[in-house]
Each structure stands twice: as structure tokens, then as C-alpha cells.
Enzyme design. Structure first.
Site, PDB file in Angstrom:
ATOM      1  N   GLY A   1       0.920  -1.216  -0.105  1.00 39.42           N
ATOM      2  CA  GLY A   1       0.071   0.184   0.011  1.00 39.42           C
ATOM      3  C   GLY A   1       0.971   1.226  -0.035  1.00 39.42           C
ATOM      4  O   GLY A   1       0.354   2.364  -0.495  1.00 39.42           O
TER       5      GLY A   1
ATOM      6  N   GLU B   1       2.665  -7.984  -1.538  1.00 41.95           N
ATOM      7  CA  GLU B   1       1.208  -8.458  -1.295  1.00 41.95           C
ATOM      8  C   GLU B   1       1.183 -10.122  -1.568  1.00 41.95           C
ATOM      9  O   GLU B   1       0.737 -10.772  -0.528  1.00 41.95           O
ATOM     10  CB  GLU B   1       0.095  -7.833  -2.060  1.00 41.95           C
TER      11      GLU B   1
ATOM     12  N   GLU C   1       1.520   1.869  -3.450  1.00 39.96           N
ATOM     13  CA  GLU C   1       0.497   2.310  -4.126  1.00 39.96           C
ATOM     14  C   GLU C   1      -0.029   3.588  -3.896  1.00 39.96           C
ATOM     15  O   GLU C   1      -0.568   4.410  -4.903  1.00 39.96           O
ATOM     16  CB  GLU C   1      -0.800   1.350  -3.719  1.00 39.96           C
TER      17      GLU C   1
END
Ligand SMILES: CCCCCC/C=C/CC(=O)SCCNC(=O)CCNC(=O)[C@H](O)C(C)(C)COP(=O)(O)OP(=O)(O)OC[C@H]1O[C@@H](n2cnc3c(N)ncnc32)[C@H](O)[C@@H]1OP(=O)(O)O
Length: 719
Positions: free
Chosen positions: A100, A123, A103
Site C-alpha cells: 500500500g 502482497e 500504491e
């Protein structure tokens, strides 16, 4: 939280603050949303920089939140509002941007990374996919093949590689935040349309269907039943073939399946278990935080067989000065050549210079007089090891740590031969020692916490996952392997074939089934040990006693194979047949089938059909039961230690979390019930008798694995 400040008069600086890795927990997410709102609504602010405190950008979503009632702003809309901002947003990546965290950076218009920073979408290693639009933005930014590689492997890449791929826009050698602030000021007024990745078309790939088919096939072969890598490919395929919005929907659907899966739970357990085991403790109360090691500069390896060579290479590649000692002339010459080759190949792979100059070779034990630590790796023979330890104690300077690479033997007996038994510990490496990640650090009753700390620190420096365990035959890994292998042999006697058993274990996710492992490591190794233990009878023995030794069930099948000269891959014949000695391609061997039929006929055994389910229950539950005994005996500090040993050293599929976690997932009452059933049917196999700790856990309502340590406290410890 996220701290907001105005810097250089016109830049809104958002600093993520959530030690140690600034994970995107609910409070941080709230902080980002509030800060972005402030920055975008303040007319003084012309551009925005996002960074993380203490030299770390962001370690991704807060994994501890998974499985809880996740509250707070969701990530995807947050990243969309960053991307849609009408002021340039720059990510200043120090330390790392993972999952994340990356991201978040992909939602920004620009990314600047420190030269020592790493980035990645790991992930998949947690049983997930980059579902905060990472699977859709990354291929649009760096192209499908590169994105597929990063997303399906989860590997962390350097800033230099990220720059080359176009993942970051600039690399800074010094103050990344200052660089990013200046950069943010320099791009004010430039069009942002071309910086919004969700608007990009994926760079076209010729033969896109062929590419995905090939990748999918490769992953199906290598993933051993793991579902996340497959979902990752499907998500990237959606990015390559669908409009962004539809791709995002596909990403969401795929993630929904993964998020609640047992595999994700297992992989996330492994992530935390790996960290738990680094905080080692001993039954006497000594532990990682109270025990200090001493620095090691120079080490010696004694015995340059397969293990010694690998250990010497691993030490040299870590930067230690190594004295490598082998007293037998031929072995000495062979080892020098082999080690040089291993160092060359390692250098080629890593792009570093081969560490030849780190190793001094000697045939004389006197050469190790000034080393700080010795790792003995001579043949697995107690008399020989005792002699070596006596010599080491005489030759080495006082205070030298003396370690043994034994895989089964009692380290206390070796310690008893030395002047400073408190400096003796086991360092059990796994072959090939310069490749395999696992290290069992074995403490005996006399090992000092300092010696354990030194071995654990050394292992960490060498890039190993080190687990501290107590001293017993086989320690944790090999002790648990014995009942597992016994069951595999008993199943052959009852009607199974090596292929049937291996297939069941490989479908479960093991890298190799039990019989392929035997063939790889050599059947003669165990034969020699069994002979020393007085278990082997010529021709396998006869009559009723042929299948009983020392009062318990015994299968002489392995001994009989060795009598036939079938030692496995090295002889081209073992439980499988091979094209030639040394070849690895295992093929079923009709000779083995006839051999098993003859054996059963000789012993009045009637072959029956054996299901994959029975193979798994018999082999795995016997192993798990021994794991509970190990916990009961205080040989391992907790179930995490056992699981990490099995995942990193024995090919246990990581997406099944390790044997103890697997038992927890199956349900302890089921494991107990099946063991009771098998024990009743096989009263001469004591390892199938459910142990007290397992019974106790079931009687107390089968608490989750995180609570087992509590239950273990009141069970007798041997140490
Ligand atoms: C349908 C629902 C949608 C939800 C969408 C959710 C999207 C998720 C995407 C993700 O971001 S998943 C997480 C991806 N990130 C990672 O996998 C990174 C994991 N962390 C690491 O690899 C390493 O920790 C590190 C960041 C490279 C740092 O390594 P280092 O060796 O420096 O430190 P560690 O000992 O590993 O970690 C220190 C400490 O921090 C804890 N920790 C690390 N990362 C996280 C995290 N992401 N969440 C929570 N906690 C984390 C780690 O457990 C250590 O804690 P300890 O108590 O000291 O052991």
C-alpha cells in the site's frame, strides 16, 4: 497519524507517522485524508510532498488490522483523490515503499526515491494482491512484463532498478525530502494529465494472450497450490486488457476471494512468526533482549565436505575472514576447487566480486589459533566430533566460540570435551549451506546466553532465518521428520507406492515428496546412522521380529534398498530410477514395485488401497504430534519456532503456515481424534499416541495458536 506542515512558503508537506514502518493504519489514513484536504484548500499551497518519518516512507497497509473490523477511510478513494488533485503531489521515498505504501506513491504525480531506498509490491507473499489499484497502475506505468514480474514475485527492488523501469522519476543521494520539495516547486503549473497513471493505456504487448498463458503455466508449476500468484496474474491481465475502471473491479473481486482465505491467514502468520522467532528465549529466562553477543571478525570451518564448503562460502560472502581446515589431502584439494567455483558462481549472480581473498585454506588445525568462532563440520560421528572438540579446546584462544554443525547429535557431549563448555552451541545449517535460509541454533544445558546470542547474530548477518532450539536427538526439524518418514515407510508396507505418497505430499504443497527427498539426500546416510544405532539386521531380519526393533514398529525397507546398492540419485537407482547416476529426473521404477510386492508377500502383508487423505493424515499428524512433544519438552519456545523451521528448512508450503499452524487450521480436536484412531490401529507405533499437550489444548477448548504459549507454561520442561 499524518503530520501536516507548510514548508518553503508554498509546499504542503505530509509526514506519515506510525513507527516502526509508518504502516497505513486507520489513524494514518485519517491523517492523510485530512492533510490532503488542508493542502488542496489552502491557496498558499502550490504543490504537495508526502514522506514518512524516521527515514521510512511506508511499509504498506497495517497487516495487524487484517482480520479485524477494519474502520477508517479506504485506500482506493484516498489514492484517487491524490491523483485527481489539481496541485502536483510528489512522493519522497526514503527507506522503502512497500505494498500500500508503493500504491500510495503510484497515486502521486511524481516519485523521488533515495538511492538506498527499496520499493515493491510484496502482497503476494501475504497471500494477497496489490488491491489498492497497484495491480492496475503498475502495468500502466512500467509495462506488463515488468509489472507481472514484480507483482507475482513480490520482490523488493533498488531505487536504481526502479528508475530504470520508470517506476520512480528521480533518485536522490542526499536529503530526499528537500529534493522532493524543490522538485515539487519546479513542476508547479505543468499539466498533470500526463502524470495520472490511471489515465494511461498499458504499453501494448505483442502476443498478449501467449505471454499470459506462459506466465500462468509457469506459476501453476512453481506455486505449489498457492492461489495468490495466480490471482496476481489475473489482475495484471485485467490491467492489460480492460479499461481502468473495469480492471479495478476485477482487482476487487480477486482480492475479496484472497483476503479471507486460509492461505492469506497462513502467510500472514508466517510473516509475524518470522519476527517472533528472532526474539528468542531459553527456558532459564535468558533472551534476545537481555543477552549480548560479542563481535566476530574471524571464523574457522573444520571439515570441508559438502556442509563445510557451503558454510565457508556463506561466511566469506558475508565478509568474514575464514580459515577453512581439512586434514585429508584429497578432500582438501577437491574442496579448494569446489569452494572457488561456488564463490565465482555466487559473484556472477550477485554482481559482486568473488570473495576468494576472504578464505585461507589449511590442513593444520594450528592455523585457527586466533579465530573468534569455529564451526565444526566433520563427519556425523560422535567419537570423531568429541576428538575434534578436544583439539579445538586446546588450540583456540580462550573465549573462542565453538559451534558444531551436527544435525542430530548431543551437543552437550561435545561441550564436555572442552575447557569452556559454556561457549559451545550447535549451528545446524541446511544443505546447501550457502543457499538455504534456515539455521537451527542449538543450546545445551551448559551453553551460555552469550554463545546463543553470538550464533543468532552471526546467522542474521549471514542472511539466515535463525531459530534457537534446545538439545535433543534431531533437535526440532530432524526429530519431527522421523515419525513422518516412519509413516511413509509403513504406508509402503501397507500397499502404497513411493509415487502415490510423494504425489499426495506434493499436491499438499511440499517441494518434494518423502521418497524423492530420500533419493536426493542419499539412502545410505540414514542407513549408516541406523547401523550405528544397532537397528539394522542383515536381509532386514526374519520372522515377526523383522518389523520390530527395540520394542517398537520398524520398517527395514530402507535398509533392504541399501543392501541392493540403491542409494538414490547418486547411484541412478533409489525409490525411483534415473537416466544415469547424478541425474535428477525421477521416474517410477517397476523394480521397486516388485520389490515391495515381494516384501509384503514375505511378511504376510496384504496390500490395500491407500488414499491421499490417509497419506496426509498419517504422515503429517505423526509429525505434528512430535511437534507438540517438542513444545511439551521445552525444546522449542513456541509453535512459531517449529513452523519457521519447517517452512524455511524442510519445504513445508508457506501458504499452509507450518505444521503447527496447519494443525490449528484443521482443528485440534480433529487432529487428536485421527491420532487416537491411528494409535489404536497401530499400538506398536508410540509416535502416534497423542501427547499430553495436544490433549490439554483440546480439553481447554482448543485456543488459537497465539495462546498456546500460555498453555505450555504449565507443562513439564526437560531443560
Ligand atoms: C478488501 C480489503 C482491502 C484491503 C487492502 C489492503 C491492501 C494491502 C496492501 C498491503 O499493503 S499489504 C502489506 C504490504 N507490505 C508488506 O508486505 C511489507 C511488510 N514489511 C516488511 O517487509 C518489512 O517489515 C520492512 C517494511 C521491509 C521493514 O523491514 P525491517 O527488517 O526493517 O523491519 P521488520 O522487523 O520486518 O519490521 C519491524 C516491525 O514492523 C512490523 N511491520 C512491518 N511491516 C508491517 C506492516 N505492513 N503492518 C504492520 N506491521 C508491520 C513488523 O511486524 C515488526 O514488528 P515487531 O513487533 O517489531 O516484530
Amino acid at each position: 497519524m499524518a503530520q501536516y506542515s507548510l514548508v518553503s512558503g508554498s509546499v504542503g508537506l505530509i509526514t506519515l507517522k506510525n513507527p516502526p514502518v509508518n504502516a497505513l493504519g486507520a489513524v494514518v489514513r485519517h491523517g492523510i485524508v485530512d492533510s490532503v484536504e488542508k493542502a488542496l484548500s489552502d491557496p498558499k499551497v502550490k504543490s504537495v510532498v508526502i514522506c514518512g518519518q524516521n527515514g521510512m516512507f511506508c511499509g504498506g497497509a497495517d497487516i495487524k488490522e487484517f482480520g479485524t473490523d477494519m474502520k477508517g477511510p479506504p485506500l482506493i478513494p484516498m489514492f484517487h483523490s491524490l491523483e485527481a488533485a489539481n496541485k502536483p503531489v510528489v512522493a519522497a521515498i526514503e527507506g522503502g515503499a512497500f505494498g500500500g505504501g508503493l500504491e500510495l506513491a503510484l497515486g502521486c504525480h511524481y516519485r523521488i526515491a533515495h538511492s538506498k531506498a527499496k520499493v515493491g509490491l510484496p502482497e503476494v507473499t501475504l497471500g494477497l494482491l496489490p488491491a489498492a489499484a497497484g495491480s492496475q497502475r503498475l502495468p500502466r506505468l512500467i509495462g506488463v512484463p515488468a509489472a507481472l514480474n514484480l507483482i507475482t514475485t513480490g520482490r523488493h527492488i533498488t531505487a536504481a532498478e526502479a528508475l530504470q523501469l520508470g517506476l520512480v522519476d528521480q533518485v536522490a543521494d542526499h536529503n530526499t525530502v528537500d529534493t522532493a520539495v524543490k522538485f515539487a516547486q519546479s513542476v508547479v503549473g505543468k499539466s498533470l494529465d500526463s502524470r495520472r497513471i490511471s489515465n494511461f493505456q498499458c504499453p501494448p504487448v505483442p502476443n498478449v494472450d501467449v505471454l499470459f498463458e506462459e506466465v500462468m503455466q509457469k506459476i501453476r508449476q512453481t506455486s505449489r497450490g498457492a492461489i495468490a500468484p495466480i490471482a496476481c496474474v489475473q489482475a495484471v491481465r485485467a490491467a492489460a486488457t480492460l479499461p481502468y475502471k473495469d480492471g479495478l473491479q476485477k482487482e476487487k473481486e480477486l482480492m475479496a476471494t484472497l483476503f479471507t482465505s486460509g492461505q492469506a491467514r497462513s502467510l500472514q502468520y508466517c510473516f509475524f512468526a518470522q519476527r517472533v522467532v528472532s526474539r528468542w528465549s531459553m527456558p532459564n529466562g535468558a533472551s534476545w533482549d537481555t543477552s549480548k553477543g560479542r563481535p566476530i571478525h574471524k571464523a574457522a570451518v573444520i571439515g570441508l565436505g559438502t556442509m563445510g564448503r557451503g558454510i565457508a562460502v556463506a561466511l566469506a560472502q558475508t565478509g568474514f575472514s575464514v580459515v577453512a581446515v581439512e586434514t585429508q589431502e584429497k578432500q582438501f584439494m577437491d574442496a579448494k576447487k569446489a569452494v572457488a567455483g561456488m564463490l565465482e558462481r555466487g559473484a556472477k549472480r550477485s554482481g559482486k566480486v568473488a570473495a576468494h581473498d576472504k578464505i585461507i585454506y589449511s590442513q593444520n588445525l594450528q592455523a585457527i589459533a586466533d579465530v573468534d568462532l569455529v564451526i565444526e563440520a566433520v563427519f556425523e560421528d560422535m567419537a570423531l566430533k568429541k576428538r575434534v572438540f578436544r583439539q579445538l579446546s586446546d588450540v583456540c584462544k580462550p573465549g573462542t566460540f565453538l559451534c558444531t554443525n551436527t544435525s542430530t547429535l548431543d551437543i552437550d557431549q561435545m561441550a564436555a570435551e572442552t575447557r569452556q563448555p559454556e561457549l559451545v552451541v550447535g549451528m545446524h545449517f541446511f544443505a546447501p549451506a550457502h543457499v538455504m535460509k534456515l539455521l537451527e541454533v542449538v543450546y545445551g544445558p551448559r551453553s551460555s546466553p552469550e554463545a546463543v546470542a553470538v550464533a543468532m547474530q552471526l546467522g542474521k548477518k549471514m542472511g539466515k532465518v535463525s531459530v534457537a532450539v534446545g538439545n535433543c536427538r534431531g533437535f526440532v526439524g530432524n526429530r519431527m521428520l522421523k515419525p513422518y518418514r516412519d509413516q511413509a515407510y509403513f504406508l509402503l508396507e501397507e500397499g502404497a507406492t513411493p509415487e502415490l505418497i510423494d504425489q499426495a505430499l506434493e499436491e499438499f504443497g511440499f517441494a518434494m515428496g518423502a521418497f524423492k527427498v530420500y533419493d536426493l539426500s542419499g539412502l545410505d546416510v540414514g542407513w549408516k546412522v541406523r547401523k550405528e544405532e544397532g537397528l539394522v539386521l542383515p536381509g532386514g531380519g526374519s520372522g515377526k521380529s523383522a518389523r520390530i526393533r527395540q520394542g517398537v514398529r520398524y520398517s527395514p525397507l530402507g535398509d533392504l534398498m541399501c543392501e541392493e546398492g540403491r542409494f538414490g540419485q547418486k547411484t541412478g537407482r533409489g525409490w525411483y530410477q534415473y537416466d544415469k547416476p547424478g541425474s535428477r529426473d525421477a521416474k517410477p521404477d517397476p523394480w521397486v514395485h516388485r520389490f515391495l510386492e515381494d516384501y509384503r508377500a514375505r511378511h504376510g502383508l496384504v496390500a490395500r488401497r491407500i488414499s491421499n487423505q490417509e497419506v496426509l493424515e498419517r504422515c503429517l499428524y505423526a509429525m505434528i504430534n512430535e511437534g507438540f512433544r517438542i513444545l511439551e519438552d521445552g525444546i522449542a519456545a513456541g509453535p512459531e519456532d517449529i513452523d519457521i523451521i519447517y517452512v524455511f528448512g524442510y519445504g513445508w508450503p508457506r501458504h499452509r503456515g507450518g505444521p503447527m499452524f496447519y494443525a490449528n487450521m484443521v482443528g485440534l480436536p480433529i487432529v487428536l481424534e485421527r491420532l487416537e484412531h491411528f494409535a489404536q490401529a497401530n499400538p506398536d507405533v508410540p509416535t502416534l499416541q497423542p501427547c499430553n499437550l495436544l490433549r490439554k489444548l483440546v480439553a481447554s477448548g482448543s485456543p488459537p495458536i497465539s495462546k498456546w504459549r500460555e498453555a505450555m507454561k504449565n507443562v513439564h520442561s526437560q531443560l
